[in-house]
Motif scaffolding. Structure first.
Motif, PDB file in Angstrom:
ATOM      1  N   CYS A  51       0.604  -1.144  -0.089  1.00 51.48           N
ATOM      2  CA  CYS A  51      -0.292  -0.266   0.255  1.00 51.48           C
ATOM      3  C   CYS A  51       0.715   0.934  -0.021  1.00 51.48           C
ATOM      4  CB  CYS A  51      -1.017  -0.028   1.370  1.00 51.48           C
ATOM      5  SG  CYS A  51      -1.718  -1.632   0.823  1.00 51.48           S
ATOM      6  N   ASP A  52       0.415   2.616  -0.635  1.00 56.44           N
ATOM      7  CA  ASP A  52       1.068   3.333  -0.859  1.00 56.44           C
ATOM      8  C   ASP A  52       1.135   4.039   0.723  1.00 56.44           C
ATOM      9  OD1 ASP A  52       1.921   3.388  -3.443  1.00 56.44           O
ATOM     10  OD2 ASP A  52      -0.395   3.880  -3.815  1.00 56.44           O
ATOM     11  N   ARG A  53       0.001   4.179   1.581  1.00 54.70           N
ATOM     12  CA  ARG A  53      -0.441   4.578   2.745  1.00 54.70           C
ATOM     13  C   ARG A  53      -0.965   4.482   3.836  1.00 54.70           C
ATOM     14  NH1 ARG A  53      -3.325   9.761   3.331  1.00 54.70           N
ATOM     15  NH2 ARG A  53      -4.030   9.430   0.946  1.00 54.70           N
ATOM     16  N   VAL A  54      -0.223   4.721   4.878  1.00 56.27           N
ATOM     17  CA  VAL A  54      -1.366   3.009   6.281  1.00 56.27           C
ATOM     18  C   VAL A  54      -1.934   4.504   6.955  1.00 56.27           C
ATOM     19  CG1 VAL A  54      -1.015   1.803   8.016  1.00 56.27           C
ATOM     20  CG2 VAL A  54       0.128   1.335   5.888  1.00 56.27           C
ATOM     21  N   VAL A  55      -3.377   4.254   7.289  1.00 61.01           N
ATOM     22  CA  VAL A  55      -3.873   4.898   7.797  1.00 61.01           C
ATOM     23  C   VAL A  55      -4.894   4.417   9.497  1.00 61.01           C
ATOM     24  CG1 VAL A  55      -5.774   6.877   8.051  1.00 61.01           C
ATOM     25  CG2 VAL A  55      -4.644   6.497   6.468  1.00 61.01           C
ATOM     26  N   HIS A  56      -4.163   4.955  10.458  1.00 59.10           N
ATOM     27  CA  HIS A  56      -4.595   3.892  11.785  1.00 59.10           C
ATOM     28  C   HIS A  56      -5.978   4.381  12.303  1.00 59.10           C
ATOM     29  CE1 HIS A  56      -0.754   1.520  12.396  1.00 59.10           C
ATOM     30  NE2 HIS A  56      -0.401   2.302  11.511  1.00 59.10           N
ATOM     31  N   MET A  57      -6.988   3.628  12.344  1.00 57.89           N
ATOM     32  CA  MET A  57      -8.097   4.204  13.559  1.00 57.89           C
ATOM     33  C   MET A  57      -8.693   3.359  14.406  1.00 57.89           C
ATOM     34  SD  MET A  57     -12.237   3.647  11.445  1.00 57.89           S
ATOM     35  CE  MET A  57     -12.048   5.413  10.593  1.00 57.89           C
ATOM     36  N   GLU A  58      -8.671   4.800  15.320  1.00 54.21           N
ATOM     37  CA  GLU A  58      -9.081   4.303  17.439  1.00 54.21           C
ATOM     38  C   GLU A  58      -9.964   5.074  17.672  1.00 54.21           C
ATOM     39  OE1 GLU A  58      -6.362   1.851  20.713  1.00 54.21           O
ATOM     40  OE2 GLU A  58      -5.276   2.225  19.074  1.00 54.21           O
ATOM     41  N   ASP A  59     -10.940   4.195  18.026  1.00 56.65           N
ATOM     42  CA  ASP A  59     -12.277   4.550  18.699  1.00 56.65           C
ATOM     43  C   ASP A  59     -12.703   5.518  17.899  1.00 56.65           C
ATOM     44  OD1 ASP A  59     -11.693   3.571  21.438  1.00 56.65           O
ATOM     45  OD2 ASP A  59     -10.177   5.015  21.340  1.00 56.65           O
ATOM     46  N   GLY A  60     -13.127   5.095  16.696  1.00 48.86           N
ATOM     47  CA  GLY A  60     -13.730   6.304  15.776  1.00 48.86           C
ATOM     48  C   GLY A  60     -12.779   7.551  15.510  1.00 48.86           C
ATOM     49  N   LYS A  61     -11.743   7.449  15.054  1.00 49.79           N
ATOM     50  CA  LYS A  61     -10.047   8.461  15.124  1.00 49.79           C
ATOM     51  C   LYS A  61      -8.956   8.324  13.811  1.00 49.79           C
ATOM     52  CE  LYS A  61     -11.220  11.897  19.639  1.00 49.79           C
ATOM     53  NZ  LYS A  61     -10.108  12.431  20.410  1.00 49.79           N
ATOM     54  N   LEU A  62      -8.417   8.753  12.904  1.00 48.58           N
ATOM     55  CA  LEU A  62      -7.714   8.530  12.399  1.00 48.58           C
ATOM     56  C   LEU A  62      -6.411   9.401  12.578  1.00 48.58           C
ATOM     57  CD1 LEU A  62      -8.938   8.855   8.773  1.00 48.58           C
ATOM     58  CD2 LEU A  62      -8.638   6.218   9.824  1.00 48.58           C
ATOM     59  N   SER A  63      -5.629   8.290  12.924  1.00 50.96           N
ATOM     60  CA  SER A  63      -4.174   8.754  12.520  1.00 50.96           C
ATOM     61  C   SER A  63      -3.068   8.502  11.386  1.00 50.96           C
ATOM     62  CB  SER A  63      -3.440   8.612  14.328  1.00 50.96           C
ATOM     63  OG  SER A  63      -3.516   7.527  14.210  1.00 50.96           O
ATOM     64  N   VAL A  64      -2.142   9.173  10.986  1.00 53.39           N
ATOM     65  CA  VAL A  64      -1.432   8.636   9.771  1.00 53.39           C
ATOM     66  C   VAL A  64      -0.028   8.208  10.401  1.00 53.39           C
ATOM     67  CG1 VAL A  64      -0.123   9.403   7.578  1.00 53.39           C
ATOM     68  CG2 VAL A  64      -2.474   9.997   8.016  1.00 53.39           C
TER      69      VAL A  64
END
Length: 225
Positions: free
Chosen positions: A211-224
């Motif tokens: 993948c080109d980019r990985v985004v993390h999701m936790e408790d309904g929020k995104l962080s790169v």
């Protein structure tokens, strides 16, 4: 590259005010043509809700969703259906094939729903399936296919309407690591060679290098990362 999918300050709240649950919390994400983005995170973090909103299956409580340059919040149900048919390809954890349709007919149905002539649908379905190594399976039914073959049919079906956006929800969950990697390779190749935008929700960290980019999701929020 143009932006194909954009979410701006999207929130999703379920329930009445005194018992409400905020599943997504002011999420913003932009995915350009030719970009393959992975979303990772624990179960219950909001990933499936995110994909449903990105795919025009679910409306956000707040915020806007723009698909192919069109903001969709004020569209009618029929217009949203047309958006899904014309601009979005879905790949799910389970292939979700129709048991009484042959492999080729699974794709022909999508083509006809998208407004293609049957002759064109047949030709395109045959070409897609052959490209994915399933040319010898055109007239077989899902029950006779392996797990990997079923998932490749699901990928071909998602490409049938030549979508601008591909949304994949745990597409490798039912596959062994080798076949799973083959599936993600196919997705990555389609994104790059044909200028698609793709978002894949996955728990399989072995696929993230594709993948080109990985985004993390936790408790309904995104962080790169």
């Amino acid at each position: 590259m143009s932006t194909q999918l954009r979410l701006d300050n999207v929130s999703k709240i379920y329930g009445a005010e005194d018992t409400s649950v905020k599943v997504l919390k002011d999420i913003s994400l932009e995915v350009k043509a030719g970009e393959f983005v992975a979303i990772v995170g624990p179960s219950g973090s909001g990933k499936s809700t995110f994909l449903s909103i990105a795919g025009a299956l679910l409306s956000p409580t707040n915020g806007t969703v723009t698909i192919g340059g069109q903001e969709i919040s004020r569209l009618s149900s029929q217009q949203l259906t047309d958006i899904r048919l014309q601009k979005i390809g879905f790949i799910f954890q389970s292939a979700n094939l129709i048991p009484y349709l042959t492999v080729r007919d699974q794709l022909i149905l999508i083509g006809e729903l998208a407004g293609m002539k049957k002759s064109h649908s047949k030709k395109k379905a045959t070409e897609l399936l052959s490209r994915l190594g399933l040319g010898h399976r055109l007239h077989h039914y899902p029950e006779s296919l392996s797990g990997g073959e079923r998932q490749r049919v699901a990928i071909a079906r998602a490409w049938m309407n030549d979508p601008e956006i591909i949304l994949a929800d745990e597409p490798t969950a039912s596959l062994d690591s080798e076949r799973g990697r083959d599936v993600v390779h196919m997705l990555a190749d389609e994104v790059k060679s044909r200028g698609k935008a793709a978002v894949m929700v996955t728990h399989d960290h072995r696929m993230l290098d594709l993948c080109d980019r990985v985004v993390h999701m936790e408790d309904g929020k995104l962080s790169v990362s």
